[in-house]
Scaffold this motif. Structure first.
Motif, PDB file in Angstrom:
ATOM      1  N   THR B 427       0.841  -1.206   0.000  1.00  0.00           N
ATOM      2  CA  THR B 427       0.000   0.000   0.000  1.00  0.00           C
ATOM      3  C   THR B 427       0.876   1.256   0.000  1.00  0.00           C
ATOM      4  O   THR B 427       0.483   2.297  -0.523  1.00  0.00           O
ATOM      5  CB  THR B 427      -0.945   0.039   1.226  1.00  0.00           C
ATOM      6  OG1 THR B 427      -0.166   0.206   2.408  1.00  0.00           O
ATOM      7  CG2 THR B 427      -1.787  -1.208   1.345  1.00  0.00           C
ATOM      8  N   GLU B 430       1.860   1.990  -3.535  1.00  0.00           N
ATOM      9  CA  GLU B 430       0.772   2.689  -4.232  1.00  0.00           C
ATOM     10  C   GLU B 430       0.723   4.163  -3.819  1.00  0.00           C
ATOM     11  O   GLU B 430       0.555   5.052  -4.654  1.00  0.00           O
ATOM     12  CB  GLU B 430      -0.580   2.041  -3.887  1.00  0.00           C
ATOM     13  CG  GLU B 430      -0.768   0.635  -4.443  1.00  0.00           C
ATOM     14  CD  GLU B 430      -1.108   0.647  -5.927  1.00  0.00           C
ATOM     15  OE1 GLU B 430      -1.540   1.698  -6.427  1.00  0.00           O
ATOM     16  OE2 GLU B 430      -0.917  -0.391  -6.587  1.00  0.00           O
ATOM     17  N   ASN B 435      -1.602   6.971  -5.220  1.00  0.00           N
ATOM     18  CA  ASN B 435      -2.866   6.267  -4.980  1.00  0.00           C
ATOM     19  C   ASN B 435      -2.978   5.947  -3.482  1.00  0.00           C
ATOM     20  O   ASN B 435      -2.360   4.982  -2.990  1.00  0.00           O
ATOM     21  CB  ASN B 435      -2.918   4.982  -5.822  1.00  0.00           C
ATOM     22  CG  ASN B 435      -4.186   4.192  -5.537  1.00  0.00           C
ATOM     23  OD1 ASN B 435      -5.131   4.707  -4.930  1.00  0.00           O
ATOM     24  ND2 ASN B 435      -4.208   2.935  -5.969  1.00  0.00           N
TER      25      ASN B 435
END
Ligand code: SF4
Ligand code: SF4
Ligand code: SF4
Lengths: 161, 784
Positions: B427, B430, B435
């Motif tokens: 994560t 990202e 994102n």
């Protein structure tokens, strides 16, 4: 999660296959994480075909049933509890498993299973999950998801399924 | 019965035989028995008095141990390795050591609740007087069911409650002493001591809650207690914000009182984290609940709180360090937590305010709740403008999140350290690319422990990054919760007593405890919803009650908005903070008292036997974290109420598991005939850990079954339906729970009969169940 001086021996898929082949009765406990990777249920099916009885813990019986894999349903703490009873004769009444493989179960519960079996049974426990579980008798090392799947594939192939 | 010290002063007596001049006679305890109920066999029971009962339970539900540690290092003989049959230098084996640790944990939990109760009680007696009346309103005549059953007296005033406190403190000392090296040597008796501690825990919680209900005028069992706000979005950050963390409402209540009296109540925000927040809202419904204990670091890092007041239990012990990062002063207000801060209790309030507002002192200790009230309000007003930059935004900017995330080397050390095994590094990858959604998603399962940050070799502040990514949603959301209502009304018990005991209301499900969830908070709400839809009675408290509030349906409503607050089928009852979950046990006790007219007074075994065999209640402690959670749960067990924990529950080392494959374990007495008869695994387990929400729901539906259920149809119908829905199969043990054909749900009777007959099912009589031989004797005597 290190609990004491007795620590798991790291094994590779070939090593696990050897232990299974030497065992009288092997069983595999799977749990709620069975959908974490698409291929896991396929491995369960193949391991079942290799003569390993499947214990579906949590709500994983739903997925074994959907796929037609024969499995016993029990909570992971229930099956661990049974395995620590020397007089328990197994779900089929034919004898208690002497090897328990564990995969796709919440890590806290896996650890509880390994701790309990380590201390109160002679059952050999093998973690074939993606993390090294120090309280099992044997464990896969910690692996990336990719390599873990490759390990499971190797295990199945080694067992001829 | 009351318990008061009396002073008799004789100024002058002169007679031929006696001459007295100014004499004072002091009598320490006076028993004034105003209660005509006959005393039962065990008023103020010592451990030995209830040991037989414990052994009965432990025999049915053998402890299952999962040693978190194979070693013992409690004395200088050690460390001792106890692995697989080895013994310690004192002779202890692994099982006994596990039971010893459980007894210790239960004693710790009980001590936390007990010290809390004692502190509150003495504070309120100081303010209101020893004779201040306990009055819970017209609809509550059985005001303290736990107290009555255990202590054997009926508390009428705040001062009376001291008798229960004295008893509890004495018992706790004995339990704790048995953990010393070279004392108890049996795991069964250590378990019995854990159960004793748990029962005491339940008693002191009831004392604490009754004291605060009457002392602060909290709702007194009001089913229509108002809805109030919870969530980060409920706080008006433009106002000075005083944040309370912990469990003891005394300082928070004084802040509200000070603000009310000085006309400042609308000018400041009073908000809380963890149970103290429930109680602030019970004191004044404009107080805001931020969320459960696992939100502490996140909320402090947001910078919104101007002043942080900590009291006791479940407070992060590095609170001062975190608060300093956002320029928020800390006031420690309770003797459980000194934090090496200077004691300023006797100082001039304005000088304290000045020192804290200017940053000369990062925090202070103030032992007097009233003084905390004054200092916190004045300080918040003074410091809020100074802290404006922190309040506007203390979390990293989006650019900073990107840059920090880009420093991650994907070593996964954070993931290994994360108790919920969150996959953090993907994560962050990202997020580095702009994102933020996957990073934000982690917040749903994150328990705010910052172990990830401790583990990170690059010193990445993972939690702050998650918080920033999730900011838009978290900080805009406000939810509704029903204010903690406290006890259950006697009138409600009168309505539901029969349907519960007969099995028509399928069960009472109590969600309690902390927010150490293995799979996110939403699961608690979804479980509660499932059982509300099915017309069970759902009772909630503590962090679990908050988690349930932070879940809205597609219409934007929380369960509290959708279901009434009555203790009835389909009711969602928030009792309040952790201490108020004593009323859940209280409700179970009131059923035999009010519906079955059983005497409570000093009558623990009979009442627990009644509950165990007749009251289909189950406790769910889905996010169990603290020692209090295990003492609460173990207390429930002693009353005959099973509990289900989430996966983290195994870290307490012990469960109580039944064996449905061993029919000999389930035999019980039929009180009518005196014969020992075949029973059934109902409830099957006494303390269970489930892996998934689905498993837990099926287990809940199973554990509400009781040997006395007059009809099983409703309970079995739900069990079968939930099993089919979540397990995808028909349960393989239905034959064990069908006593007669009348138990079988009508809509599938033929099919079910076919299935269970294949399993060799035969009908059997429904006994008048009891585990106590003396209950048979009683019946025989009554019949003579
Ligand atoms: S209490 Fe017993 S087991 Fe523990 S360290 Fe001392 S001797 Fe060893
Ligand atoms: S703070 Fe959240 S992400 Fe970090 S270790 Fe704890 S639970 Fe995991
Ligand atoms: S520990 Fe730090 S560097 Fe390693 S994966 Fe986690 S965030 Fe990245």
């Amino acid at each position: 999660m290190e609990a004491g001086p007795k620590k798991a021996i790291p094994v590779d898929p070939e090593g696990v296959a050897k232990i299974i082949n030497r065992a009288e009765r092997s069983s595999l406990a799977i749990g709620a994480m069975i959908l974490e990777n698409d291929r896991l249920i396929e491995f369960v099916e193949r391991l079942s075909k290799a003569g390993i009885s499947i214990v579906a813990t949590a709500h994983s019986i739903k997925y074994t049933t959907e796929r037609g894999i024969p499995a016993y349903k029990a909570g992971v703490v229930e099956v661990t509890n049974l395995l620590t009873d020397p007089s328990w004769e197994g779900f089929d009444g034919k004898g208690k498993p002497d090897v328990l493989l564990v995969m796709a179960i919440n890590l806290d519960l896996e650890n509880a299973t390994f701790e309990s079996l380590k201390n109160y049974s002679d059952v050999k426990s093998i973690c074939i999950d993606r993390y090294f579980m120090i309280n099992a008798t044997y464990s896969f090392p910690s692996l990336t998801e990719e390599i873990w799947i490759e390990y499971l594939e190797r295990l199945c192939q080694e067992l001829g399924v | 019965m009351t318990y008061k010290s009396r002073k008799i002063k004789i100024e002058k007596v002169e007679s031929p035989s006696i001459k007295i001049d100014d004499m004072v006679i002091e009598i320490g305890e006076v028993e004034e028995d105003t209660w005509d109920e006959a005393m039962g066999p065990t008023p103020k029971p010592e451990w030995m008095d209830l040991r037989d009962w414990d052994h009965k339970l432990i025999e049915k539900y053998e402890p299952f141990y999962s040693p978190t540690c194979d070693m013992c290092c409690l004395c200088s003989f050690g460390k001792c390795d106890l692995t697989h049959g080895k013994k310690g230098a004192c002779g202890i084996d692994s099982k006994t050591q596990q039971a010893r640790m459980v007894a210790l944990e239960c004693a710790i939990g009980t001590a936390a609740h007990g010290a809390h109760a004692r502190h509150l009680l003495e504070h309120l007696i100081e303010r209101l007087g020893v004779d201040y009346k306990i009055d819970l309103g017209m609809n509550i005549a059985v005001e303290a069911p736990i107290y009555r059953t255990i202590v054997g007296s009926k508390p009428e005033t705040l001062g009376d409650l001291r008798e229960g406190m004295d008893y509890s403190e004495k018992e706790l000392q004995h339990i704790l002493s048995s953990v010393h090296t070279g004392q108890e040597g049996s795991y069964v008796d250590f378990e019995s001591k854990a159960l004793h501690a748990g029962m005491i825990d339940n008693l002191v919680k009831e004392i604490a809650d009754i004291a605060q209900i009457v002392g602060y005028d909290f709702p007194k069992g009001d089913p229509d207690a108002p809805l109030a706000d919870i969530g980060y979005g409920s706080v008006d950050r433009k106002k000075p914000v005083v944040l309370f963390i912990g469990h003891n409402v005394a300082p928070g209540a004084e802040v509200i009182t000070y603000a009310e009296v000085n006309d400042k109540i609308d000018k400041i925000e009073v908000a809380g984290l963890c149970c103290t927040a429930h109680d602030l809202q019970r004191r004044r419904d404009s107080a805001k609940i931020i969320g459960p204990m696992s939100d502490q670091i996140q909320f402090i890092r947001s910078g919104i709180a101007d002043v942080i007041v900590v009291d006791e239990q479940c407070v992060r012990v590095d609170i001062l360090e975190e608060a300093q990062k956002v320029g928020a002063p800390v006031i420690a207000s309770n003797d459980k937590m000194g934090l090496n801060l200077p004691d300023r209790t006797l100082d001039n309030p304005d000088e304290i305010v000045d020192d804290l507002a200017t940053g000369r002192a990062p925090g202070v200790l103030i032992w007097k709740p009233e003084k905390v009230g004054e200092v916190a309000v004045k300080l918040a007003e003074k410091i809020a403008p100074i802290r404006a930059k922190y309040k506007e935004g203390s979390l990293p900017s989006e650019e900073e999140v990107k840059n920090e995330a880009a420093r991650c080397v994907s070593c996964e050390k954070c993931q290994r350290a994360c108790p919920v095994n969150l996959h953090i590094s993907p994560t962050l990858k990202e997020a580095a690319n702009g994102n933020f959604a996957p990073l934000a998603k982690l917040r749903e399962k994150c328990i705010g422990c910052i172990r990830c940050e401790s583990a990170c070799q690059r010193d990445i502040k993972v939690l702050s990054l998650i918080e920033k990514a999730a900011e838009a949603k978290t900080y805009s959301e406000t939810y509704k919760i029903r204010i903690g209502r406290g006890p259950i009304l006697d009138t409600e018990i009168r309505n539901v007593g029969a349907p519960i005991v007969f099995g028509e209301i399928p069960g009472i499900i109590a969600f309690a405890g902390c927010s150490n969830y293995a799979n996110g908070a939403e699961e608690v709400a979804r479980m509660a919803e499932e059982f509300l839809k099915r017309n069970y009675i759902v009772v909630v408290s503590g962090c679990a009650a908050m988690s349930i509030a932070e879940y809205k349906d597609e219409n934007g409503q929380t369960l509290y908005e959708r279901y009434p607050g009555t203790f009835d089928a389909g009711g969602l009852v928030n009792t309040g903070s952790c201490v108020s979950n004593a009323h859940i046990i209280g409700a179970a006790i009131k059923i035999p008292a009010i519906f079955a007219r059983r005497n409570l007074r000093g009558n623990f075994e009979e009442i627990s036997d009644y509950i165990f065999n007749r009251v289909g209640a189950v406790g769910v402690v889905w996010g169990a974290m603290s020692q209090k959670a295990i003492s609460i749960g173990t207390g429930l067990n002693r009353w005959g109420i099973p509990i289900i924990m989430g996966p983290t529950g195994t870290k307490y080392r012990r469960l109580y598991l039944g064996r449905k494959d061993k029919p000999e374990k389930w035999k019980l007495y039929d009180a009518k005939t005196g014969k020992k008869v075949d029973g059934e695994p109902a409830p099957e387990h006494l303390a269970y850990a489930a892996e998934s929400m689905e498993e837990a729901m099926v287990m809940i539906a199973k554990l509400v079954m009781r040997p006395n259920d007059t009809t099983r149809q409703v309970k079995l119908a739900h069990y079968i339906d939930l099993h089919q829905r979540y397990m995808g199969t028909f349960p393989d043990d239905v034959h064990l729970f069908v006593r007669t054909e009348a138990d079988i749900p009508i809509n599938a009777k033929k099919k079910i009969l076919e299935i269970i007959r294949k399993k060799g099912w035969k009908p059997r009589k429904i006994p008048d169940p009891t585990l106590l031989e003396r209950m048979i004797m009683k019946k025989k005597e009554a019949g003579k």
